[in-house]
Design a protein around this motif. Structure first.
Motif, PDB file in Angstrom:
ATOM      1  N   TYR A 133       0.852  -1.190   0.000  1.00  0.00           N
ATOM      2  CA  TYR A 133       0.000   0.000   0.000  1.00  0.00           C
ATOM      3  C   TYR A 133       0.891   1.245   0.000  1.00  0.00           C
ATOM      4  CZ  TYR A 133      -3.133  -3.634   1.807  1.00  0.00           C
ATOM      5  OH  TYR A 133      -3.844  -4.796   1.995  1.00  0.00           O
ATOM      6  N   SER A 148      -6.006  -0.473  -3.422  1.00  0.00           N
ATOM      7  CA  SER A 148      -6.334  -1.644  -4.236  1.00  0.00           C
ATOM      8  C   SER A 148      -5.900  -2.906  -3.504  1.00  0.00           C
ATOM      9  CB  SER A 148      -5.633  -1.574  -5.596  1.00  0.00           C
ATOM     10  OG  SER A 148      -6.074  -0.453  -6.332  1.00  0.00           O
ATOM     11  N   CYS A 149      -6.481  -4.023  -3.881  1.00  0.00           N
ATOM     12  CA  CYS A 149      -6.106  -5.310  -3.294  1.00  0.00           C
ATOM     13  C   CYS A 149      -4.701  -5.680  -3.754  1.00  0.00           C
ATOM     14  CB  CYS A 149      -7.099  -6.386  -3.708  1.00  0.00           C
ATOM     15  SG  CYS A 149      -6.672  -8.044  -3.109  1.00  0.00           S
ATOM     16  N   HIS A 150      -3.840  -6.024  -2.817  1.00  0.00           N
ATOM     17  CA  HIS A 150      -2.468  -6.366  -3.179  1.00  0.00           C
ATOM     18  C   HIS A 150      -2.380  -7.727  -3.854  1.00  0.00           C
ATOM     19  CE1 HIS A 150      -2.836  -8.524   0.689  1.00  0.00           C
ATOM     20  NE2 HIS A 150      -1.930  -9.337   0.189  1.00  0.00           N
ATOM     21  N   LEU A 186     -10.494  -1.093  -4.264  1.00  0.00           N
ATOM     22  CA  LEU A 186     -11.131  -1.255  -2.953  1.00  0.00           C
ATOM     23  C   LEU A 186     -11.704   0.049  -2.398  1.00  0.00           C
ATOM     24  CD1 LEU A 186      -8.578  -3.666  -1.211  1.00  0.00           C
ATOM     25  CD2 LEU A 186     -10.782  -4.252  -2.261  1.00  0.00           C
ATOM     26  N   VAL A 213     -14.457  -2.655   0.642  1.00  0.00           N
ATOM     27  CA  VAL A 213     -13.916  -3.630   1.588  1.00  0.00           C
ATOM     28  C   VAL A 213     -15.064  -4.217   2.406  1.00  0.00           C
ATOM     29  CG1 VAL A 213     -12.321  -3.997   3.513  1.00  0.00           C
ATOM     30  CG2 VAL A 213     -11.740  -2.360   1.701  1.00  0.00           C
ATOM     31  N   ARG A 263     -11.935  -7.748   4.152  1.00  0.00           N
ATOM     32  CA  ARG A 263     -11.466  -8.574   3.043  1.00  0.00           C
ATOM     33  C   ARG A 263     -11.793  -7.944   1.698  1.00  0.00           C
ATOM     34  NH1 ARG A 263      -9.747 -13.633   4.344  1.00  0.00           N
ATOM     35  NH2 ARG A 263     -10.077 -14.241   6.528  1.00  0.00           N
ATOM     36  N   CYS A 264     -11.017  -8.339   0.704  1.00  0.00           N
ATOM     37  CA  CYS A 264     -11.310  -7.947  -0.671  1.00  0.00           C
ATOM     38  C   CYS A 264     -12.589  -8.657  -1.102  1.00  0.00           C
ATOM     39  CB  CYS A 264     -10.152  -8.338  -1.582  1.00  0.00           C
ATOM     40  SG  CYS A 264     -10.498  -8.140  -3.353  1.00  0.00           S
ATOM     41  N   VAL A 286      -7.503  -7.453   4.042  1.00  0.00           N
ATOM     42  CA  VAL A 286      -6.981  -6.109   3.799  1.00  0.00           C
ATOM     43  C   VAL A 286      -6.434  -5.594   5.123  1.00  0.00           C
ATOM     44  CG1 VAL A 286      -7.515  -3.767   3.033  1.00  0.00           C
ATOM     45  CG2 VAL A 286      -8.678  -5.728   1.984  1.00  0.00           C
TER      46      VAL A 286
END
Length: 342
Positions: free
Chosen positions: A284, A299-301, A307, A320, A325-326, A333
Motif C-alpha cells: 500500500y 487496491s487489493c495487493h 477497494l 472492503v 477482506r477484498c 486487507v
C-alpha cells in the motif's frame, strides 16, 4: 505538573528520558522541546492541559488510510516539538516556544473534557497531532486512558523519537500511529531536523512489536531526500523490518518556514517514489498532497481489485467487506475496521 520518565543525574541536573535526546537539564532550564523544565530538581511539563488546537478531522487527514476509513478523529495539540525541522508545516505552534523566547500558549482543558468533546462530535478516535505528541505525553496518556475506557481509539501522529520506555507506557492505550520517516540518511536528520535517524527506526520496530498499527509518511523534498537509492533503501527497511503491509504515504513538499529555496515536489518524482515502493514489495503506497491522484486509492495487493476510492480526505467509495477482506478474492486487507461505515 511533574513530568514522567526522568531521573536525577547529580545534585542540580535532571535527565529527561521521554525522547531520544535524553536532555540533561540544569535548574531553571528546559529541554530541547522547550516545554519541559527543571524546577529545583523536579522535571515539570509546561503544557499539561494547555491545548493550542482542538479540531474534528477526517481520519484520512492524519494521514491514516488503514484505520477506520471515513471516520472522524478529534484532534488535539499543545505547543512544542523535540525536532527543529527547517520545513516544519506547523511552525507557528510547534516551534512557538523556541522561536518566541519560551512562549507557551494554550486554552485550559482537562482530559475528561477532551473525551467528552470527542464523543459529542461523534468521533471514533482521538488524534494527538499537529505538533509532537511526545512532548505532551502526560496529557495524552491521561486522555487516552479515559478514551480507551469509553471505546474510543487513540492515534499518535509523530516523528517517532520517543524512547522504548515511553512506548511501553503507551502500549495499552495507543492503537495506531502515523510516523514521519523524514528521510533515510542520518545527515538529513542532523542538518534539517536536529535529530538522528536510528532512533526513529527503532521506534518503528518497537511499535510494530507492540501491536500498534503503523503507517509511515515521507515528505519528498527535491534535492534533499529524493535520490532513488535512498528511497529504495527506505522502502526495503519498511518491507523487511516493519512489514510489507505497512502503508507508506509519499507526500508533496511545498516551501515553508525556513526551507523556502526548494521547489514544490514534481509529480513525476512522487510517481517514481511510489513505483520504488511497489517494486520493493510494499502493498500500500500512497501519494499525498495531490488531490485527485490515483495514488490516493487503495487496491487489493493480491488480485489488484479496486477497494477504496478517495478524493483528498473524502471517501468516495469503499468496497472492503465488514470483515476486512477484498470482495473479489477474499484476501484480508490490512487495517482496523476497513469496511464501509454505515
Amino acid at each position: 505538573m511533574e513530568a514522567c520518565l526522568y531521573e536525577t543525574i547529580d545534585r542540580e541536573r535532571v535527565q529527561c528520558n521521554l525522547c531520544h535526546h535524553r536532555c540533561g537539564i540544569k535548574p531553571g532550564g528546559r529541554g530541547i522541546c522547550q516545554v519541559r523544565r527543571n524546577d529545583q530538581g523536579t522535571l515539570t511539563t509546561l503544557v499539561y492541559g494547555q491545548l493550542i488546537a482542538q479540531h474534528v478531522d477526517p481520519i484520512e487527514k492524519k494521514p491514516m488510510f488503514h484505520f477506520m476509513p471515513g471516520s472522524r478523529s478529534y484532534s488535539i495539540a499543545t505547543v512544542g516539538c523535540n525536532f527543529r525541522c527547517s520545513f516544519c508545516q506547523n511552525a507557528d505552534i510547534a516551534q512557538m516556544p523556541r522561536d518566541r523566547e519560551g512562549l507557551v500558549m494554550g486554552a485550559a482543558c482537562t482530559p475528561e473534557a477532551v473525551v467528552d468533546n470527542a464523543q459529542r462530535q461523534r468521533c471514533q478516535s482521538i488524534a494527538y497531532t499537529y505538533t509532537e505528541p511526545t512532548v505532551y505525553f502526560e496529557f495524552a496518556m491521561e486522555t487516552a486512558k479515559i478514551a480507551a475506557a469509553r471505546g474510543i481509539k487513540n492515534i499518535f501522529v509523530t516523528n517517532g523519537y520517543m524512547t522504548a520506555d515511553a512506548l511501553d507506557m503507551a502500549a495499552s492505550w495507543l492503537d495506531g500511529a502515523n510516523v514521519d520517516l523524514k528521510a533515510f540518511n542520518d545527515d538529513f536528520y542532523k542538518k534539517q531536523c536536529g535529530a538522528r535517524l536510528e532512533p526513529v527506526k527503532s521506534s518503528l520496530r518497537k511499535m510494530k512489536a507492540l501491536g500498534i498499527l503503523v503507517e509511515v509518511t515521507t515528505l519528498i523534498i527535491p534535492g534533499l531526500n529524493d535520490e532513488p537509492q535512498e528511497l529504495r533503501d527506505l522502502a526495503a527497511f519498511l518491507v523487511n523490518d516493519i512489514g510489507p503491509e505497512t502503508p507508506w504515504h509519499i507526500s508533496r513538499f511545498h516551501p515553508t518556514y525556513r526551507l523556502v529555496d526548494r521547489p514544490v515536489t514534481p509529480t513525476d518524482t512522487l510517481h517514481r517514489a511510489r513505483d520504488i515502493g511497489h517494486q520493493a514489495g510494499l502493498r500500500y503506497v500512497y501519494v499525498g498532497n495531490v488531490p485527485g491522484e490515483d495514488g490516493e486509492n487503495t487496491s487489493c495487493h493480491a488480485c489488484g481489485a479496486f477497494l477504496i476510492e478517495r478524493w483528498g480526505f473524502t471517501i468516495q467509495r469503499n468496497r472492503v467487506t465488514s470483515d476486512n477482506r477484498c470482495p473479489d478474492c477474499g484476501v484480508p486487507v490490512y487495517g482496523i475496521k476497513m469496511g464501509k461505515r454505515t
